[in-house]
Each structure stands twice: as C-alpha cells, then as structure tokens.
Design a protein around this motif. Sequence first.
Motif: not given
Length: 165
Positions: A137-146
């Motif tokens: 539910p909080n999502g995540f970030q991979i490098g610049p990609l959210r």
Amino acid sequence: MHDRKTKPTLEQIRTLFPFDVSDLARAARVETSIVYQALLQRPIHRQDTEKIIQALSNHTRLTLILENVDIVLWEEYLTLWLLRTSASAQQQEGWEGGGTDAYHFVYARDELEAQFRAQTWLAQHPHLSNHTFTPCPNGFQIGPLRVPGICPDELVCTEALPYPF
C-alpha cells in the motif's frame, strides 16, 4: 469519486468548526492515526468514516453524512500487490543458472482479486509454480521510477475482467 470537488474535505470542515484531532478520534472511538489519514485525504475504511462523521456531526451540531463530506474510502481504491513466482525446488535443481524468480504487479482490493487479475500472467509462466502475493500500500521506488501503492478504482482498466468485483 466524481463529486469530490463539490464536497468539503475534513480539513475544510476543521477550518470552519475547529476540533482537536485526538478529541475527535476519542469521540469517534477510532485511532488518532485514522483521523489524520482522513485529514490528509488518504483512504480509510467506511466503518471508521461513519464513526468520524457521527462524532463530527455531534461536534458541529450539523447533520453530516458520507455523501456530503469528502473522505477517501479504501473501497474506492485498489492496492498494489506484488506477485513473486518461482520454480519448485525440483525444477530449480535441473537449472544451472538459477534466476527462477519472476515478479508481476497488479492493483486489486484484496488477495483474492489480485490472484484473479494475475491469472493471465500466471498462465504465461506455467513453469513458475510457487506464488506469493504481498500487498504494497505504500508503493515503492526503483531508481527514478515511483510505483504508487494505491490507485483510484476508476483509473484501473477492468473491462477484460468478467469476475464481479
């Protein structure tokens, strides 16, 4: 969700009828964090919303109902689910390079719906027999990609899904 712009938010009501967040939470018999989530326009459960609106009605001496207050409900949102698949231990023994894990993401209300939405992808990867679904539910970030953790129901295409959600 389309009426959002015409309904006052909890924060707007708070400017007209000041209240202490912890006092409102206590009167509504919900956690203080839930009232904060509602103030920040983050999703909360309908049952908590109804308690907050009732407590707010008592505080303001107005007759408030969910239809005339803009509070975001979990029921209007889908949660990001991470699907991790891997080959069985027996299959992995025969493969030298490893790399038997694969990942897929779906937005769904619960794990059952996530499993249903992932069926097509799983059918394309029959060699990956072990599956786990994890809500994010909080999502995540991979490098610049959210990747957002929640998404409005209306933004997710459900046309191809015959299952009655």
